[in-house]
Design an enzyme around this catalytic site. Structure first.
Site, mmCIF file in Angstrom:
data_model
loop_
_atom_site.group_PDB
_atom_site.id
_atom_site.type_symbol
_atom_site.label_atom_id
_atom_site.label_comp_id
_atom_site.label_asym_id
_atom_site.label_seq_id
_atom_site.Cartn_x
_atom_site.Cartn_y
_atom_site.Cartn_z
ATOM 1 N N ASP A 15 0.867 -1.173 0.000
ATOM 2 C CA ASP A 15 0.000 0.000 0.000
ATOM 3 C C ASP A 15 0.908 1.229 0.000
ATOM 4 O O ASP A 15 2.067 1.157 0.435
ATOM 5 C CB ASP A 15 -0.882 -0.021 1.251
ATOM 6 N N ALA A 16 0.399 2.356 -0.469
ATOM 7 C CA ALA A 16 1.248 3.546 -0.568
ATOM 8 C C ALA A 16 1.097 4.493 0.616
ATOM 9 O O ALA A 16 2.032 4.703 1.396
ATOM 10 C CB ALA A 16 0.948 4.287 -1.872
ATOM 11 N N TYR A 17 -0.100 5.069 0.773
ATOM 12 C CA TYR A 17 -0.292 6.167 1.713
ATOM 13 C C TYR A 17 -0.489 5.662 3.141
ATOM 14 O O TYR A 17 -1.418 4.917 3.432
ATOM 15 C CB TYR A 17 -1.472 7.032 1.270
ATOM 16 N N ARG A 46 -7.194 13.048 6.523
ATOM 17 C CA ARG A 46 -7.100 11.623 6.217
ATOM 18 C C ARG A 46 -8.419 10.906 6.494
ATOM 19 O O ARG A 46 -8.866 10.064 5.692
ATOM 20 C CB ARG A 46 -5.977 10.986 7.040
ATOM 21 N N SER A 122 -2.561 0.937 -4.921
ATOM 22 C CA SER A 122 -3.016 2.111 -4.180
ATOM 23 C C SER A 122 -4.285 2.723 -4.766
ATOM 24 O O SER A 122 -4.582 2.578 -5.949
ATOM 25 C CB SER A 122 -1.900 3.164 -4.189
ATOM 26 N N ASN A 123 -4.991 3.457 -3.906
ATOM 27 C CA ASN A 123 -6.097 4.296 -4.361
ATOM 28 C C ASN A 123 -5.604 5.467 -5.199
ATOM 29 O O ASN A 123 -6.371 6.063 -5.962
ATOM 30 C CB ASN A 123 -6.857 4.863 -3.163
#
Length: 229
Positions: A15-17, A46, A122-123
């Protein structure tokens, strides 16, 4: 949870964030304008960002993650009562260059050296992910970045997790998915992936379908979980 290393996996998907990139970095960089509100803004930004992805997914009203991120920021600024000319644009630009967590660079280097394939799921939009990866100087350590734009719905829809297996050309059980978001980890587990929950924030376990195979506190622990010395 599992105790034996995940020796059967050949691909590690991050996942990224919140996992690779520090979501609080943009607000901290604007501490000169935000003062004591920096932490509050980062948290609310967030929270609303995630809420909007989930609500859009359940309503089948997809918008790209850049728009959702901007909408969430607009809500957070108004809710806290912050009105400063140019601040929104500054924060959004900083979101494209979020700091990577200190444990990030060394871990992909060790995985790549051991022959493990690595990618992001990721989103984020392709442009957002490209900017973040470039800023963090991770481009040579990650084979690919996969965005939900390819399936038109946000996590935790199962089509997102299937995308990683399809694009990497391996069965789901050959992938170790790594996320700091507990809900994301559970959803990936339900898709058949092996899952490592990087519980950076010492969260409680979620009461959701699926379960992580491992829980770690830092990505520095990941090579050991994958059977890499």
């Amino acid at each position: 949870m599992r105790t034996a290393p995940l020796n059967e996996v050949s691909v590690c998907v991050f996942d990224a964030y919140g996992t690779l990139f520090d979501l609080g970095a943009a607000a901290r960089c604007c501490a000169d304008e935000l003062g004591d509100d920096a932490g509050k803004l980062a948290a609310l930004w967030r929270d609303k960002q995630l809420q909007y992805t989930w609500l859009r997914a359940t309503q089948a009203r997809h918008a790209d993650f850049w728009q959702v991120t901007g909408d969430a920021l607009d809500f957070a600024l108004e809710a806290i009562g912050i009105e400063r000319s140019g601040l929104r644009e500054r924060l959004m630009n900083l979101y494209l260059a979020l700091d990577a967590f200190p444990d990030v660079r060394d871990t992909p280097e060790r995985l790549k050296a051991a022959g493990m394939r690595t990618a992001i799921l990721s989103n984020g939009t392709p442009a957002m992910l490209s900017a973040a990866v470039s800023s963090a100087q991770l481009a040579t350590l990650l084979e690919s970045s996969f965005s939900v734009v390819e399936v038109g719905v946000f996590k935790p829809h199962q089509s997102v997790y299937r995308l990683a297996a399809e694009r990497m050309g391996v069965p789901a059980h050959a992938i170790a998915f790594v996320s700091s978001n507990a809900w994301d980890a559970h959803a990936a587990s339900a898709s058949g992936m092996r899952v490592v929950w990087c519980n950076r924030y010492e969260q409680c376990r979620e009461r959701l379908p699926g379960a992580p195979d491992f829980e770690i506190r830092s990505l520095m622990q990941l090579p050991g979980v994958l059977g890499i010395a």
